[in-house]
Design a protein around this motif. Structure first.
Motif, mmCIF file in Angstrom:
data_model
loop_
_atom_site.group_PDB
_atom_site.id
_atom_site.type_symbol
_atom_site.label_atom_id
_atom_site.label_comp_id
_atom_site.label_asym_id
_atom_site.label_seq_id
_atom_site.Cartn_x
_atom_site.Cartn_y
_atom_site.Cartn_z
ATOM 1 N N LEU A 1 0.834 -1.208 0.000
ATOM 2 C CA LEU A 1 0.000 0.000 0.000
ATOM 3 C C LEU A 1 0.866 1.254 0.000
ATOM 4 C CD1 LEU A 1 -2.753 -1.086 2.557
ATOM 5 C CD2 LEU A 1 -2.921 -1.014 0.061
ATOM 6 N N ALA A 2 1.953 1.230 0.768
ATOM 7 C CA ALA A 2 2.869 2.374 0.796
ATOM 8 C C ALA A 2 3.492 2.607 -0.578
ATOM 9 C CB ALA A 2 3.960 2.143 1.842
ATOM 10 N N ALA A 3 3.822 1.520 -1.267
ATOM 11 C CA ALA A 3 4.418 1.637 -2.596
ATOM 12 C C ALA A 3 3.408 2.178 -3.604
ATOM 13 C CB ALA A 3 4.942 0.272 -3.044
ATOM 14 N N LEU A 4 2.172 1.701 -3.544
ATOM 15 C CA LEU A 4 1.129 2.213 -4.442
ATOM 16 C C LEU A 4 0.924 3.706 -4.224
ATOM 17 C CD1 LEU A 4 -1.525 -0.663 -4.252
ATOM 18 C CD2 LEU A 4 0.083 -0.198 -6.107
ATOM 19 N N TYR A 5 0.907 4.105 -2.966
ATOM 20 C CA TYR A 5 0.760 5.529 -2.625
ATOM 21 C C TYR A 5 1.941 6.332 -3.166
ATOM 22 C CZ TYR A 5 1.036 9.681 0.400
ATOM 23 O OH TYR A 5 1.147 10.964 0.882
ATOM 24 N N ALA A 6 3.147 5.810 -2.971
ATOM 25 C CA ALA A 6 4.355 6.545 -3.360
ATOM 26 C C ALA A 6 4.506 6.656 -4.873
ATOM 27 C CB ALA A 6 5.583 5.868 -2.760
ATOM 28 N N LEU A 7 4.050 5.667 -5.607
ATOM 29 C CA LEU A 7 4.195 5.662 -7.060
ATOM 30 C C LEU A 7 3.073 6.407 -7.776
ATOM 31 C CD1 LEU A 7 5.368 1.958 -7.559
ATOM 32 C CD2 LEU A 7 6.769 4.021 -7.836
ATOM 33 N N ASN B 1 -3.572 2.894 -13.131
ATOM 34 C CA ASN B 1 -3.970 1.488 -13.206
ATOM 35 C C ASN B 1 -2.925 0.594 -12.544
ATOM 36 O OD1 ASN B 1 -6.479 1.541 -14.841
ATOM 37 N ND2 ASN B 1 -5.127 2.479 -16.371
ATOM 38 N N VAL B 2 -3.407 -0.389 -11.792
ATOM 39 C CA VAL B 2 -2.552 -1.375 -11.126
ATOM 40 C C VAL B 2 -2.849 -2.740 -11.726
ATOM 41 C CG1 VAL B 2 -1.892 -2.436 -8.935
ATOM 42 C CG2 VAL B 2 -2.570 -0.018 -9.004
ATOM 43 N N VAL B 3 -1.815 -3.440 -12.215
ATOM 44 C CA VAL B 3 -2.007 -4.728 -12.870
ATOM 45 C C VAL B 3 -1.003 -5.747 -12.341
ATOM 46 C CG1 VAL B 3 -2.892 -3.673 -14.979
ATOM 47 C CG2 VAL B 3 -0.436 -4.133 -14.772
ATOM 48 N N SER B 4 -1.306 -7.014 -12.586
ATOM 49 C CA SER B 4 -0.403 -8.120 -12.291
ATOM 50 C C SER B 4 -0.811 -9.294 -13.161
ATOM 51 C CB SER B 4 -0.463 -8.502 -10.810
ATOM 52 O OG SER B 4 0.533 -9.458 -10.489
ATOM 53 N N ALA B 5 0.161 -10.079 -13.601
ATOM 54 C CA ALA B 5 -0.134 -11.192 -14.505
ATOM 55 C C ALA B 5 -0.836 -12.321 -13.759
ATOM 56 C CB ALA B 5 1.152 -11.700 -15.145
ATOM 57 N N ILE C 1 1.061 0.794 -12.881
ATOM 58 C CA ILE C 1 1.890 0.107 -11.887
ATOM 59 C C ILE C 1 1.711 -1.385 -12.082
ATOM 60 C CG2 ILE C 1 2.323 -0.294 -9.431
ATOM 61 C CD1 ILE C 1 1.187 2.496 -8.877
ATOM 62 N N GLU C 2 2.808 -2.119 -12.229
ATOM 63 C CA GLU C 2 2.719 -3.575 -12.358
ATOM 64 C C GLU C 2 3.363 -4.241 -11.145
ATOM 65 O OE1 GLU C 2 3.900 -7.321 -15.296
ATOM 66 O OE2 GLU C 2 4.381 -5.257 -15.909
ATOM 67 N N LEU C 3 2.608 -5.116 -10.526
ATOM 68 C CA LEU C 3 3.096 -5.914 -9.406
ATOM 69 C C LEU C 3 3.669 -7.213 -9.961
ATOM 70 C CD1 LEU C 3 0.048 -5.178 -7.163
ATOM 71 C CD2 LEU C 3 2.376 -4.860 -6.351
ATOM 72 N N VAL C 4 4.969 -7.423 -9.741
ATOM 73 C CA VAL C 4 5.651 -8.617 -10.237
ATOM 74 C C VAL C 4 6.018 -9.486 -9.044
ATOM 75 C CG1 VAL C 4 7.590 -9.510 -11.573
ATOM 76 C CG2 VAL C 4 6.575 -7.279 -12.158
ATOM 77 N N THR C 5 5.396 -10.641 -8.926
ATOM 78 C CA THR C 5 5.652 -11.551 -7.808
ATOM 79 C C THR C 5 6.511 -12.708 -8.292
ATOM 80 O OG1 THR C 5 3.447 -11.013 -6.989
ATOM 81 C CG2 THR C 5 4.581 -12.862 -5.952
ATOM 82 N N SER C 6 7.683 -12.855 -7.716
ATOM 83 C CA SER C 6 8.595 -13.911 -8.168
ATOM 84 C C SER C 6 9.436 -14.428 -7.002
ATOM 85 C CB SER C 6 9.501 -13.371 -9.275
ATOM 86 O OG SER C 6 10.309 -14.391 -9.814
ATOM 87 N N PRO C 7 9.382 -15.756 -6.743
ATOM 88 C CA PRO C 7 8.498 -16.748 -7.341
ATOM 89 C C PRO C 7 7.034 -16.374 -7.117
ATOM 90 C CG PRO C 7 10.191 -17.810 -6.017
ATOM 91 C CD PRO C 7 10.239 -16.357 -5.694
ATOM 92 N N ASN C 8 6.229 -16.763 -8.074
ATOM 93 C CA ASN C 8 4.843 -16.292 -8.062
ATOM 94 C C ASN C 8 3.991 -17.022 -7.018
ATOM 95 O OD1 ASN C 8 2.696 -14.684 -9.069
ATOM 96 N ND2 ASN C 8 1.930 -16.455 -10.202
ATOM 97 N N ASN C 9 3.139 -16.276 -6.385
ATOM 98 C CA ASN C 9 2.088 -16.814 -5.524
ATOM 99 C C ASN C 9 0.793 -16.617 -6.306
ATOM 100 O OD1 ASN C 9 0.107 -17.265 -3.591
ATOM 101 N ND2 ASN C 9 0.787 -15.680 -2.184
ATOM 102 N N GLY D 1 5.669 2.496 -17.421
ATOM 103 C CA GLY D 1 5.380 1.527 -16.380
ATOM 104 C C GLY D 1 6.228 1.716 -15.133
ATOM 105 N N LEU D 2 5.617 1.506 -13.970
ATOM 106 C CA LEU D 2 6.290 1.555 -12.670
ATOM 107 C C LEU D 2 6.151 0.177 -12.032
ATOM 108 C CD1 LEU D 2 4.727 4.949 -11.551
ATOM 109 C CD2 LEU D 2 7.052 4.607 -12.415
ATOM 110 N N LEU D 3 7.263 -0.399 -11.587
ATOM 111 C CA LEU D 3 7.256 -1.792 -11.145
ATOM 112 C C LEU D 3 7.456 -1.918 -9.636
ATOM 113 C CD1 LEU D 3 9.440 -3.454 -13.938
ATOM 114 C CD2 LEU D 3 6.956 -3.108 -13.899
ATOM 115 N N ILE D 4 6.689 -2.839 -9.037
ATOM 116 C CA ILE D 4 6.889 -3.258 -7.655
ATOM 117 C C ILE D 4 7.224 -4.744 -7.697
ATOM 118 C CG2 ILE D 4 5.865 -3.538 -5.365
ATOM 119 C CD1 ILE D 4 3.874 -1.308 -6.101
ATOM 120 N N HIS D 5 8.405 -5.107 -7.260
ATOM 121 C CA HIS D 5 8.799 -6.517 -7.242
ATOM 122 C C HIS D 5 8.556 -7.095 -5.846
ATOM 123 C CE1 HIS D 5 10.816 -5.493 -11.028
ATOM 124 N NE2 HIS D 5 10.795 -6.794 -11.274
#
Length: 450
Positions: free
Chosen positions: A168-174, A184-188, A223-231, A246-250
């Protein structure tokens, strides 16, 4: 002194007392024999599985011992009547699997916090993240150096109440407060099931959930949320959209050697980690972000200041101690009797995945993802991923895997929560030995019924 009514004599009371005592003795003997039976079944199963496991350089006969935790009170054999009726809840990733390791260490992670300590809001007023405990920050940097899974040099560390607050802090900051519309916030897909609700819960004017990154085709910043290894599925992930705005959150909560090969240190603009999945201490509610940009770190810190006015110092000090013990166990492994936390955890996960695959491959009712091995720089050998969750698919005519398994008293999380088909479910691999053995027993029994 009160007198007894004439219809009751002392002889009557002696007979009643004798009957009650005999009943109590029989009841005690029954429960003791039942508990011995449960313990024998559990211990026998663990010993058999440990002895049959001989794969790889790291997987030897496991020195797993039944702990004296409260969870053992409810443990049963898979074919015990009480075991078949017990509801197994594996919807959440509660990492109680690690409890036995930490119990065996005794007081090595014990800390004493005097009543006068941690009274101020401030930990280090000169730091951007002014509520970050210096000892915790030091151990975070040390652990990443020991494991080799993240670059920390020239970065800023922001501590949060779990990685959830940090997301949430990252979404706010970006996000931009001056934007004409929410970013827009997305994730695969399949994506972490909490991402949509986290992005939409407060109905923020700064950001909004926009779904599967693979299908995202809108112009403008995102904003793209990249989860690796993926959950939930355990695969290694990279960004999908790859556009200039694009702005990335890993989110690398599971980038630890017990779950996946450590190929290289992560080197991203914004990376999130958490104590809950690295060491199993979910109850501490501690996570941390490694941030490259100073202004971004400031904005994240501001969000946490507005949200909770900092993060518990007591939890940070306890987490620092735990991380220190983990790093010590890795650096001193060859000079001590025990094994490192990560080797212990790796062996336990390897054993569980071997048992799981044997149960699933015994029939045609279920399937699991297949992973390619890779070289792990931490262990110095090739190894395959062994995720914290199983991404199980029900084959054939079963369209709703969650409902099917619930009918057999196994609670899971449906694929629809992850933007995927309801033929899939996510099941935690991190519960206690007792619960995991019951799960394997039930999956095997379902295979036999088909």
């Amino acid at each position: 002194m009160a007198k007894l009514p004439p219809m009751f004599s002392l002889r009557h009371f002696l007979v009643v007392s004798l009957a009650l005592n005999v009943s109590l003795i029989l009841r005690t003997v029954y429960y003791e024999s039942e508990e011995r039976s449960k313990g024998f079944c559990m211990k026998k199963k663990l010993m058999t599985d440990a002895d049959s496991n001989g794969e790889g350089h790291l997987i030897h006969k496991s020195r797993l011992a039944i702990s004296s935790t409260s969870s053992l009170v409810n443990s049963t054999c898979a074919d015990h009547p009480a075991g078949r009726e017990r509801l197994i809840n594996l919807d959440h990733g509660d990492p109680t699997m690690y409890e036995r390791f930490w119990r065996q260490l005794g007081d090595k992670t014990t800390i004493i916090i005097p009543g006068w300590q941690s009274m101020s809001y401030f930990s280090d007023a000169s730091n951007i993240c002014w509520f970050l405990e210096p000892e915790f920050a030091k151990e975070v940097v040390r652990l990443h150096k020991v494991v080799g899974n993240a670059v920390t040099e020239g970065r800023h560390i922001v501590v949060g109440t779990g990685s959830s607050q940090l997301i949430l802090a990252a979404l706010y900051a970006l996000s931009s407060p001056d934007a004409a519309e929410p970013i827009n916030v997305v994730s695969a897909a399949p994506y972490y099931s909490s991402y949509p609700s986290m992005a939409n819960y407060q109905k923020s004017g700064l950001y909004k959930w926009a779904g599967d990154a693979e299908n995202f085709d809108k112009e403008g910043p995102y904003i793209e949320l990249v989860t690796s290894p993926n959950n939930p599925d355990g695969y290694t992930r990279r960004s999908m959209v790859n556009r200039s705005q694009g702005l990335l959150i890993h989110d690398l909560a599971y980038y630890w050697p017990q779950y996946t090969p450590i190929s290289s240190p992560s080197d991203h603009d914004l990376t999130l980690f958490t104590v809950s999945k690295s060491t199993g201490h979910a109850g501490m509610r501690i996570g941390w972000a490694i941030v490259k940009d100073k202004e971004l770190a400031k904005k994240m810190t501001k969000f946490i200041e507005l949200n909770t006015i900092g993060v518990s110092k007591d939890s940070q000090l306890r987490a620092a101690k735990v991380l220190k013990v983990v790093s010590d166990s890795c650096e001193q492994e060859n000079s001590q009797d025990g094994e490192s936390f990560f080797k212990y955890s790796y062996k336990l996960m390897a054993q569980r995945w071997k048992q799981l695959r044997a149960a699933v491959e015994a029939g045609d009712l279920f399937t699991l993802p297949q992973f390619s091995p890779a070289f792990c720089t931490f262990f110095g050998q090739e190894m395959g991923p062994q995720p914290a969750f199983m991404w199980l698919k029900c084959e054939g005519d079963i369209e709703d895997c969650e409902s099917f398994l619930r009918g057999h008293k196994i609670l899971t999380r449906s694929g629809r929560h992850f933007g995927a088909s309801p033929k899939y479910v996510r099941i935690s691999m991190l519960d206690t030995d007792e619960t995991f053995i019951q799960l394997i027993g039930r999956l095997s029994a379902l295979q036999e019924q088909e």
